[in-house]
Scaffold this motif. Structure first.
Motif, mmCIF file in Angstrom:
data_model
loop_
_atom_site.group_PDB
_atom_site.id
_atom_site.type_symbol
_atom_site.label_atom_id
_atom_site.label_comp_id
_atom_site.label_asym_id
_atom_site.label_seq_id
_atom_site.Cartn_x
_atom_site.Cartn_y
_atom_site.Cartn_z
ATOM 1 N N LEU A 42 0.844 -1.194 0.000
ATOM 2 C CA LEU A 42 0.000 0.000 0.000
ATOM 3 C C LEU A 42 0.882 1.248 0.000
ATOM 4 C CD1 LEU A 42 -2.538 -1.181 2.750
ATOM 5 C CD2 LEU A 42 -2.693 -1.491 0.275
ATOM 6 N N PRO A 43 0.338 2.406 -0.377
ATOM 7 C CA PRO A 43 1.168 3.614 -0.458
ATOM 8 C C PRO A 43 1.613 4.149 0.908
ATOM 9 C CG PRO A 43 -0.855 3.834 -1.748
ATOM 10 C CD PRO A 43 -1.016 2.627 -0.886
ATOM 11 N N GLU A 44 2.406 5.190 0.858
ATOM 12 C CA GLU A 44 2.799 5.938 2.052
ATOM 13 C C GLU A 44 1.576 6.627 2.677
ATOM 14 O OE1 GLU A 44 5.977 9.525 3.166
ATOM 15 O OE2 GLU A 44 5.136 9.389 1.141
ATOM 16 N N MET A 45 1.509 6.623 4.005
ATOM 17 C CA MET A 45 0.455 7.302 4.763
ATOM 18 C C MET A 45 -0.922 7.029 4.141
ATOM 19 S SD MET A 45 2.474 10.799 5.882
ATOM 20 C CE MET A 45 1.336 11.269 7.180
ATOM 21 N N PHE A 46 -1.191 5.727 3.974
ATOM 22 C CA PHE A 46 -2.359 5.320 3.196
ATOM 23 C C PHE A 46 -3.687 5.546 3.919
ATOM 24 C CE2 PHE A 46 -1.192 1.366 5.410
ATOM 25 C CZ PHE A 46 -2.427 0.905 5.854
ATOM 26 N N THR A 47 -3.657 5.892 5.197
ATOM 27 C CA THR A 47 -4.917 6.172 5.885
ATOM 28 C C THR A 47 -5.235 7.662 5.994
ATOM 29 O OG1 THR A 47 -3.814 6.132 8.041
ATOM 30 C CG2 THR A 47 -4.849 4.076 7.280
ATOM 31 N N SER A 48 -4.316 8.532 5.522
ATOM 32 C CA SER A 48 -4.515 9.965 5.749
ATOM 33 C C SER A 48 -4.125 10.862 4.590
ATOM 34 C CB SER A 48 -3.697 10.406 6.973
ATOM 35 O OG SER A 48 -2.310 10.225 6.739
ATOM 36 N N GLY A 49 -3.310 10.376 3.683
ATOM 37 C CA GLY A 49 -2.640 11.271 2.758
ATOM 38 C C GLY A 49 -1.459 11.921 3.470
ATOM 39 N N PHE A 50 -0.648 12.648 2.715
ATOM 40 C CA PHE A 50 0.601 13.215 3.252
ATOM 41 C C PHE A 50 0.302 14.509 4.010
ATOM 42 C CE2 PHE A 50 4.937 15.137 2.602
ATOM 43 C CZ PHE A 50 5.623 14.208 3.373
ATOM 44 N N THR A 51 -0.346 14.380 5.154
ATOM 45 C CA THR A 51 -0.735 15.537 5.944
ATOM 46 C C THR A 51 0.375 15.971 6.888
ATOM 47 O OG1 THR A 51 -2.319 16.402 7.550
ATOM 48 C CG2 THR A 51 -1.847 14.046 7.678
ATOM 49 N N MET A 52 0.516 17.275 7.050
ATOM 50 C CA MET A 52 1.431 17.840 8.033
ATOM 51 C C MET A 52 0.669 18.321 9.264
ATOM 52 S SD MET A 52 4.434 17.365 6.788
ATOM 53 C CE MET A 52 3.782 15.873 6.022
ATOM 54 N N GLU A 53 -0.570 17.854 9.393
ATOM 55 C CA GLU A 53 -1.420 18.210 10.532
ATOM 56 C C GLU A 53 -1.886 16.923 11.231
ATOM 57 O OE1 GLU A 53 -1.925 21.212 11.567
ATOM 58 O OE2 GLU A 53 -1.262 22.416 9.864
ATOM 59 N N ASN A 77 -4.749 -14.495 4.285
ATOM 60 C CA ASN A 77 -3.478 -15.212 4.233
ATOM 61 C C ASN A 77 -2.488 -14.484 3.316
ATOM 62 O OD1 ASN A 77 -1.687 -17.238 4.983
ATOM 63 N ND2 ASN A 77 -2.179 -18.493 3.195
ATOM 64 N N MET A 78 -2.435 -13.161 3.494
ATOM 65 C CA MET A 78 -1.517 -12.303 2.748
ATOM 66 C C MET A 78 -0.806 -11.392 3.739
ATOM 67 S SD MET A 78 -4.070 -10.838 -0.195
ATOM 68 C CE MET A 78 -4.900 -11.879 -1.393
ATOM 69 N N THR A 79 0.422 -11.047 3.453
ATOM 70 C CA THR A 79 1.121 -10.034 4.243
ATOM 71 C C THR A 79 0.822 -8.666 3.658
ATOM 72 O OG1 THR A 79 2.845 -11.518 5.016
ATOM 73 C CG2 THR A 79 3.403 -9.193 4.891
ATOM 74 N N LEU A 80 0.615 -7.682 4.541
ATOM 75 C CA LEU A 80 0.327 -6.308 4.119
ATOM 76 C C LEU A 80 1.445 -5.386 4.589
ATOM 77 C CD1 LEU A 80 -2.543 -7.623 3.944
ATOM 78 C CD2 LEU A 80 -3.472 -5.440 4.707
ATOM 79 N N THR A 81 1.809 -4.429 3.743
ATOM 80 C CA THR A 81 2.756 -3.408 4.171
ATOM 81 C C THR A 81 2.372 -2.063 3.580
ATOM 82 O OG1 THR A 81 5.106 -2.922 4.489
ATOM 83 C CG2 THR A 81 4.460 -3.686 2.294
ATOM 84 N N GLY A 82 2.708 -1.011 4.310
ATOM 85 C CA GLY A 82 2.432 0.365 3.911
ATOM 86 C C GLY A 82 2.705 1.242 5.117
ATOM 87 N N SER A 83 2.813 2.560 4.920
ATOM 88 C CA SER A 83 3.095 3.414 6.074
ATOM 89 C C SER A 83 1.864 4.215 6.474
ATOM 90 C CB SER A 83 4.276 4.356 5.798
ATOM 91 O OG SER A 83 3.872 5.549 5.162
ATOM 92 N N ILE A 84 1.824 4.558 7.767
ATOM 93 C CA ILE A 84 0.719 5.343 8.309
ATOM 94 C C ILE A 84 1.268 6.388 9.267
ATOM 95 C CG2 ILE A 84 -0.947 3.462 8.091
ATOM 96 C CD1 ILE A 84 -0.665 2.995 11.121
ATOM 97 N N LEU A 85 0.461 7.385 9.528
ATOM 98 C CA LEU A 85 0.732 8.353 10.587
ATOM 99 C C LEU A 85 0.529 7.628 11.915
ATOM 100 C CD1 LEU A 85 -1.110 11.798 10.729
ATOM 101 C CD2 LEU A 85 -0.698 10.428 12.752
ATOM 102 N N PHE A 86 1.563 7.613 12.762
ATOM 103 C CA PHE A 86 1.460 6.849 14.005
ATOM 104 C C PHE A 86 1.990 7.658 15.183
ATOM 105 C CE2 PHE A 86 2.222 3.536 17.111
ATOM 106 C CZ PHE A 86 1.140 2.685 16.910
ATOM 107 N N PRO A 87 1.140 7.936 16.191
ATOM 108 C CA PRO A 87 1.590 8.666 17.375
ATOM 109 C C PRO A 87 2.174 7.714 18.422
ATOM 110 C CG PRO A 87 -0.776 8.362 17.483
ATOM 111 C CD PRO A 87 -0.314 7.684 16.216
ATOM 112 N N GLU A 88 3.237 8.174 19.087
ATOM 113 C CA GLU A 88 3.851 7.353 20.128
ATOM 114 C C GLU A 88 4.636 8.243 21.077
ATOM 115 O OE1 GLU A 88 5.602 3.103 19.623
ATOM 116 O OE2 GLU A 88 7.277 4.496 19.382
ATOM 117 N N ASN A 89 4.344 8.130 22.359
ATOM 118 C CA ASN A 89 5.066 8.869 23.406
ATOM 119 C C ASN A 89 5.131 10.367 23.141
ATOM 120 O OD1 ASN A 89 5.599 6.404 24.725
ATOM 121 N ND2 ASN A 89 7.456 6.090 23.508
ATOM 122 N N GLY A 90 4.025 10.911 22.657
ATOM 123 C CA GLY A 90 3.955 12.348 22.427
ATOM 124 C C GLY A 90 4.559 12.819 21.120
#
Length: 258
Positions: A42-53, A77-90
């Motif tokens: 899947l594409p980069e930031m596939f759940t949001s688009g390339f947002t800076m907000e 029974n497939m492996t999925l890969t792609g990047s998302i916006l992910f918050p962690e420890n502030g």
């Protein structure tokens, strides 16, 4: 018996800052995959688009998406890969997840945050490459702007496949095409590029050009339309080419200082 890896690239538009709608859309597209595949890209930031907000998106959405990927990977029974916006420890990360059918996942945080868009001021940069051993192949997944930096991608781990997930815009698409091919040739590895398509809420256009190149830089898959691309990667092609053309044995030695 030949060792192969069957991949599907989902080249799609994205719903701006709307993870729930994007998950629903991608689930429908994955349901429509017509071939037997091992890996869905899947594409980069596939759940949001390339947002800076990133604050526009509820912090719970990152975990919801990981659980969604785990559920789909198991069901299909497939492996999925792609990047998302992910918050962690502030902090916020542009984080790639590599999710296998058994629920196990690996992560990679984008090393080269895109300064032209101010990504470096919003998202924390990663510090480590990820090499995943999967079905007899060693994979190195990277994210968008990483493509411009050959030292980071240099094949010192003897990986077999480079994967780039991206939101790469139309004005610089020739660079995308050229660099994907170059990374395949210089690293003697398959190079897979998964870009989005369509227009985002900032009026940036994305033309797709998702593609797959073999070890010698031959293009074996390509599209500039909204669709699913399929490709079969052959371990025998990698091994025989590297045995015949021992270019990696002449690579420069260096130490990475992050």
């Amino acid at each position: 018996m030949a060792q192969t890896l069957r991949i599907a690239i989902v080249q799609s538009h994205l719903h701006w800052e709307n993870p729930e709608q994007n998950r629903k859309m991608f689930e429908e597209k994955i349901d429509a995959i017509s071939e037997d595949v091992d890996l869905v890209v899947l594409p980069e930031m596939f759940t949001s688009g390339f947002t800076m907000e990133p604050a526009h998106i509820d912090p719970s959405e990152g975990r919801k998406t990981v659980e969604w990927m785990q559920r789909l990977a198991q069901q299909k029974n497939m492996t999925l890969t792609g990047s998302i916006l992910f918050p962690e420890n502030g902090n916020y990360f542009n984080r790639l997840f590599f999710v296998e059918p058994n629920g196990k996942y690996s992560t990679y945080d984008k090393k080269h945050t895109f300064t032209l868009a101010g990504e470096d001021k919003v998202y924390e940069a990663g510090k480590h490459k990820l090499i995943v051993e999967f079905r007899g192949f060693k994979l190195c997944p990277l994210i968008c702007y990483d493509l411009r930096f050959p030292v980071w991608a240099r094949n010192v781990e003897d990986y077999d496949v480079l994967i780039y997930v991206a939101n790469w815009p139309k004005p610089r698409i020739e660079a995308w095409d050229t660099l994907l091919k170059a990374r395949a040739i210089e690293n003697m590895a398959y190079c897979v590029g998964a870009n989005r398509i369509g227009q985002d809420n900032l009026q940036h256009e994305y033309p797709g050009h998702s593609a797959v190149y073999d070890v010698l830089g031959k293009q074996i898959a390509y599209s500039d339309e909204e669709e699913i691309l399929y490709a079969i990667l052959d371990k025998g092609h990698i091994d025989s080419t590297r045995k015949k053309l021992r270019f990696l044995e002449d690579r420069d030695d260096f130490s990475w200082k992050g």
